[in-house]
Design a protein around this motif. Structure first.
Motif, PDB file in Angstrom:
ATOM      1  N   LEU A   1      -1.803  11.366  -0.423  1.00  0.00           N
ATOM      2  CA  LEU A   1      -1.070  10.297  -1.099  1.00  0.00           C
ATOM      3  C   LEU A   1       0.422  10.348  -0.817  1.00  0.00           C
TER       4      LEU A   1
ATOM      5  N   ARG B   1       0.828  -1.207   0.000  1.00  0.00           N
ATOM      6  CA  ARG B   1       0.000   0.000   0.000  1.00  0.00           C
ATOM      7  C   ARG B   1       0.862   1.257   0.000  1.00  0.00           C
TER       8      ARG B   1
ATOM      9  N   PHE C   1      -7.900   4.153  -3.698  1.00  0.00           N
ATOM     10  CA  PHE C   1      -7.406   4.836  -2.513  1.00  0.00           C
ATOM     11  C   PHE C   1      -8.536   5.579  -1.808  1.00  0.00           C
TER      12      PHE C   1
ATOM     13  N   ARG D   1       0.820   4.080  -3.000  1.00  0.00           N
ATOM     14  CA  ARG D   1       0.580   5.503  -2.762  1.00  0.00           C
ATOM     15  C   ARG D   1       1.727   6.354  -3.304  1.00  0.00           C
TER      16      ARG D   1
END
Length: 463
Positions: free
Chosen positions: A462, A435, A457, A439
């Protein structure tokens, strides 16, 4: 609010109709500023350049067939970027076994183009008549032939795409080997439009099998189905292209909603398998021999072997109509999971126990691509009840099913993607390191967050 797009060439703008604001399961009601239909890759680049400069969100739209809400936004007004007019076949090279098409070409049209040169594009899904290549690749679609030919990403040699800032990535080489740095093809395939817009692709073509055989078989249990698969793979090798597990509940729904559709077997078993093979001359005879051995080993108790293309299609119509039967029945919760093959029977047993602990009278229709470990595990109301009666249980059911899949080293999204429906599941069940990397990639390629905002997301920063 979209006057900044009015002067662009090769671009049509229109007011969003309902077709662009809904998804097949009716769970989301989308919003949109305008529908932009570019006819060239340069027009796509111009739209993204201007939207990026103004921080306007863009939702790439193919055929609208996605099942996890990746094509609609309920919380943000966006430009809906339809790829319908990017629908040209750019090149067909049977000598290279490739077909280069734009993103707006439907999957069925790509299959037809391949057939014109006596080749096969083997990706096959129920919505292939309306699903477009851009969306198929953006979601890395699977379908019934993954066992032999792989997912969508395994059938792509090169892509053309436009990044969030309008940069055009043109990499449509028809090469099997190209070791020149990061493979942006595989980064963009499966990204669900969150990193850029796929505008064209070079697709791999396969030989059309000289012989094809299809059979509908009765098996005792999911474990027996796996034993049958192992036995047939040992006898037939990689000629098996599809191996679909079907539960009686799915056929009961078909009998209710499509009474003219006949059950293929005289018996009414709880578990069935639809298997198809394709190979060189002699493969049909080898398949019949394998079926005889399966009967002798008591792996199969009843069977129908298609004797014509019409009979083959009738068998496949049963399998491909099951999702429509599910839709007409109305599910409490639907799941697209995968687990290691050896753990499929355990998943089915444990998930059933977990679901009935929450909704004891619920009906379960478990079916799918058991050959590659992917099951569609759907939960329905009891006869005479409506899914609204279970509205307070839906979240519990979904969590319970996904917890079982995760506990068995599986995935909560095998082939449908994350979209907006499973963002929370990705946060809960996804690997933390993965993850973080996702991002970082999103922040690097789409720093203004305009590409399909809300898909994959949550709303957290981010960077």
């Amino acid at each position: 609010m979209t006057d900044f797009l009015n002067d662009l060439p090769d671009l049509t703008l229109s007011v969003p109709t309902q077709a662009y604001l809904e998804e097949p399961r009716g769970r989301y009601q989308g919003r949109g500023l305008t529908v932009a239909k570019p006819a060239t890759v340069d027009a796509v680049a111009a739209v993204l350049t201007r939207c990026n400069a103004r921080g306007v969100g863009v939702i790439p739209w193919g055929g609208g067939t996605g099942l996890v809400g990746g094509q609609v936004s309920e919380t943000r007004d966006c430009v809906i970027l339809s790829l319908e007019k990017l629908n040209r076949v750019r090149d067909c090279a049977p000598g290279d076994a490739t077909l280069t098409v734009e993103a707006g070409v439907t999957l069925a049209e790509a299959q037809a183009e391949a057939a014109k040169v006596n080749r096969l594009f083997p990706l096959s899904i129920a919505s292939e008549g309306s699903a477009r290549i851009g969306g198929v690749l953006a979601t890395n679609a699977g379908g019934v032939n993954v066992l032999r030919y792989g997912n969508a990403r395994d059938l792509v040699l090169g892509i053309e795409a436009v990044l969030a800032d309008g940069t055009i990535v043109s990499d449509l080489k028809r090469l099997r080997k190209d070791n020149t740095g990061y493979d942006l093809r595989h980064l963009l395939i499966g990204a669900e439009g969150t990193l850029g817009v796929i505008t064209a692709a070079s697709l791999r073509l396969m030989p059309i099998p000289a012989e094809r055989s299809t059979a509908f078989l009765a098996v005792e249990s999911p474990k027996a189905a796996l034993n049958l698969l192992a036995d047939m793979q040992g006898r037939l090798g990689e000629s098996i292209s599809a191996f679909e597990l079907i539960h009686r509940q799915g056929l009961d729904f078909l009998a209710e909603h499509f009474p003219a559709m006949r059950h293929p077997l005289e018996s009414r078993p709880d578990w069935m398998v639809l298997v198809e093979i394709g190979g060189s001359k002699g493969s049909a005879a080898a398949f019949e021999t394998a079926l005889e051995a399966a009967f002798e080993a008591e792996l199969v108790s009843d069977a129908v072997l298609a004797q014509s293309d019409g009979q083959r299609q009738a068998l496949w119509d049963i399998r491909e109509t099951i999702p429509e039967g599910n839709r007409l029945t109305g599910s409490i919760s639907s799941h697209d999971i995968s687990v290691p093959l050896s753990r499929l029977p355990e998943f089915i047993e444990r998930a059933g126990v977990a679901v009935r602990a929450i909704a004891p009278d619920a009906r379960i229709n478990c079916f799918g691509h058991v050959g590659d470990g992917n099951l569609h595990y759907n939960v329905f109301p009891a006869p005479g009840r409506m899914k609204a009666d279970y509205v307070n249980m839906r979240g519990q059911v979904q969590t319970a099913v996904h917890e079982v899949a995760d506990a068995l080293d599986g995935s909560v999204s095998a082939e449908h993607g994350i979209g907006r429906l499973k963002v929370g599941d990705l946060e809960r069940f996804g690997d933390p390191g993965k993850r973080i990397a996702m991002r970082a990639i999103k922040a690097a390629l789409d720093p203004n967050g305009i590409m399909n905002p809300g898909a994959l997301f949550d709303g957290a920063p981010l960077g």
